[in-house]
Design a protein around this motif. Structure first.
Motif, PDB file in Angstrom:
ATOM      1  N   PRO A  13      11.070  27.086  15.939  1.00  0.00           N
ATOM      2  CA  PRO A  13      12.502  26.921  15.643  1.00  0.00           C
ATOM      3  C   PRO A  13      12.714  26.474  14.205  1.00  0.00           C
ATOM      4  O   PRO A  13      11.862  25.817  13.605  1.00  0.00           O
ATOM      5  CB  PRO A  13      12.949  25.844  16.629  1.00  0.00           C
ATOM      6  N   ALA A  62      17.602  26.474  15.772  1.00  0.00           N
ATOM      7  CA  ALA A  62      17.749  27.791  16.382  1.00  0.00           C
ATOM      8  C   ALA A  62      16.415  28.518  16.264  1.00  0.00           C
ATOM      9  O   ALA A  62      15.575  28.167  15.432  1.00  0.00           O
ATOM     10  CB  ALA A  62      18.861  28.587  15.706  1.00  0.00           C
ATOM     11  N   ASP A  93      15.717  27.795  26.065  1.00  0.00           N
ATOM     12  CA  ASP A  93      15.462  27.509  24.658  1.00  0.00           C
ATOM     13  C   ASP A  93      14.083  27.972  24.208  1.00  0.00           C
ATOM     14  O   ASP A  93      13.878  28.266  23.028  1.00  0.00           O
ATOM     15  CB  ASP A  93      15.598  26.007  24.386  1.00  0.00           C
ATOM     16  N   GLY A 147      24.326  27.871  25.443  1.00  0.00           N
ATOM     17  CA  GLY A 147      22.890  27.647  25.537  1.00  0.00           C
ATOM     18  C   GLY A 147      22.396  27.463  26.960  1.00  0.00           C
ATOM     19  O   GLY A 147      21.535  28.209  27.444  1.00  0.00           O
ATOM     20  N   GLY A 177      11.454  24.517  26.478  1.00  0.00           N
ATOM     21  CA  GLY A 177      12.308  24.111  25.383  1.00  0.00           C
ATOM     22  C   GLY A 177      11.910  24.567  23.994  1.00  0.00           C
ATOM     23  O   GLY A 177      11.094  25.472  23.810  1.00  0.00           O
ATOM     24  N   LEU A 178      12.535  23.913  23.017  1.00  0.00           N
ATOM     25  CA  LEU A 178      12.405  24.294  21.608  1.00  0.00           C
ATOM     26  C   LEU A 178      10.962  24.442  21.155  1.00  0.00           C
ATOM     27  O   LEU A 178      10.605  25.411  20.484  1.00  0.00           O
ATOM     28  CB  LEU A 178      13.081  23.243  20.732  1.00  0.00           C
ATOM     29  N   ALA A 222      16.494  29.783  21.756  1.00  0.00           N
ATOM     30  CA  ALA A 222      17.262  28.606  21.354  1.00  0.00           C
ATOM     31  C   ALA A 222      18.342  29.004  20.350  1.00  0.00           C
ATOM     32  O   ALA A 222      18.083  29.744  19.401  1.00  0.00           O
ATOM     33  CB  ALA A 222      16.341  27.561  20.740  1.00  0.00           C
ATOM     34  N   GLN A 223      19.544  28.499  20.566  1.00  0.00           N
ATOM     35  CA  GLN A 223      20.686  28.882  19.736  1.00  0.00           C
ATOM     36  C   GLN A 223      21.528  27.660  19.415  1.00  0.00           C
ATOM     37  O   GLN A 223      21.429  26.627  20.070  1.00  0.00           O
ATOM     38  CB  GLN A 223      21.538  29.931  20.455  1.00  0.00           C
TER      39      GLN A 223
END
Length: 385
Positions: free
Chosen positions: A169, A262, A279, A291, A154-155, A283-284
């Motif tokens: 991010p 993002a 992500d 996504g 993830g992020l 990540a967007q």
């Protein structure tokens, strides 16, 4: 080695499960480390575009996912806050499958053996060269090694921090609220209502449920409200029916509130024995609804690459060359859509009225017409049924 290797997947979300399913299908032994105390998914609705559905078909779970969803036209019906229609959805628009995130997660998790899923594992460090992962579980520090480490965390990815320190991010300046209304949900027509600086979407879910979301500006991250549902209602007060009715039917404690982030392009998705996906890699913002779809694509392409090449370095290099340009293109397009909506609202609403349907379809097709690579099925016995 790459046709029968071992992999450690960090993160048990959609991208991590896609990688696990794909790698097992091509003969790999896979272990998934999940930080949460159990393998489950929280959240609300999710739109699966045709590109993601093709990928899920290749992973062998497409029928199960379709059985858990309902067809809709995402972003095909556009309205103004007054209720006026900018555009009605058309039969030839790109259709999506609307599912609850929990139902999708369950369908993707079901084919994996229980002993391949390790919950409560907080990864603390990764050795990229050796392919070893240190993690905390039950108060103890443990370590595992594998031929390949997959960062689907993830992020705030630990693996990305190890691969590319400093690539973190950035806050997008917006927040999103989401919820699902089950019993008592009013009838809706799938739509996205465009305000000057906010958008309210309503989409169907199985069982006559309704998934709604609101994106709106946020001056800073981590700001929360004592009554999140009231905060949503304030921001769409006076907007067209049935928005008010949908919110009135929403259970206050069910509203989820997340800040939008993002990730600026990273130098690569592969380094040493490790790869990034989802992500953690790209990540967007949610402005194109791609996504999770891109994360699922990642898993299929990674599995196909390791099946097609005789050594790991070649395989993950191929994965990087295939995925980085596409995912970063989609991320840029999502950011561009957000910028257009924010800075050129009047022009966007005018264009929505006059864009010819074939052009509307072609705009979506840039992303949704993607076809996944075929995965070998002669080793499918490695996936439990």
């Amino acid at each position: 080695m790459s046709s029968r290797g071992t992999a450690l997947v960090i993160g048990g979300g959609m991208g991590g499960l896609a990688a696990a399913l794909g790698l097992r299908q091509v003969g790999w032994q896979v272990t998934v480390l999940e930080q949460a105390a159990e393998f489950a998914e929280v959240g609300a609705g999710l739109s699966l575009w045709p590109n993601a559905l093709r990928a899920l078909d290749e992973l062998g779970v497409g029928p199960q996912v379709r059985a858990a969803g309902v067809a809709a036209v995402s972003r095909g019906g556009l309205r103004l806050p007054s209720g006026g229609w900018l555009r009605h959805a058309r039969p030839d628009d790109v259709h999506v499958l609307m599912v609850h995130r929990a139902a999708l997660h369950e369908a993707m998790r079901a084919p994996l053996p229980a002993d391949a899923l390790i919950p409560g594992a907080t990864v603390t460090s990764v050795d990229l060269a050796a392919g070893t992962v240190a993690y905390r579980q039950d108060g103890e520090t443990r370590q595992r090694g594998a031929d390949l480490v997959v960062g689907a965390d993830g992020l705030h990815s630990v693996l990305r921090q190890a691969m590319w320190p400093g690539h973190e991010p950035r806050f997008d300046g917006r927040r999103v609220w989401r919820a699902v209304v089950g019993a008592g949900a009013p009838r809706i027509e799938a739509s996205l209502t465009l305000g000057a600086d906010r958008q309210f979407g309503m989409l169907p879910l199985p069982g006559d449920a309704v998934y709604w979301f609101l994106t709106a500006p946020a001056a800073r991250p981590d700001e929360r409200f004592a009554d999140e549902l009231a905060a949503v209602a304030d921001r769409v007060a006076g907007w067209h029916p049935p928005i008010g009715e949908v919110l009135a039917a929403t259970t206050p404690g069910s509203v989820l509130h997340h800040d939008l982030y993002a990730l600026d392009p990273v130098p690569g998705f592969a380094r040493g024995r490790a790869v990034l996906l989802g992500d953690a890699a790209h990540a967007q913002t949610p402005d194109l609804g791609q996504g999770a779809c891109q994360a699922i694509e990642d898993g299929v392409v990674l599995a196909a690459a390791v099946a097609a090449h005789g050594d790991l370095a070649t395989a993950i290099g191929s994965y990087d060359r295939q995925r980085r340009p596409r995912t970063q293109l989609v991320a840029r397009a999502a950011a561009k859509q957000a910028e257009l909506n924010a800075k050129h609202y009047r022009a966007v609403t005018r264009l929505a009225r006059i864009i010819p349907p074939p052009l509307w379809r072609r705009q979506a097709a840039r992303f949704t017409d993607w076809v996944p690579p075929a995965l070998p099925h002669d080793l499918s016995s490695t996936v439990d049924s």
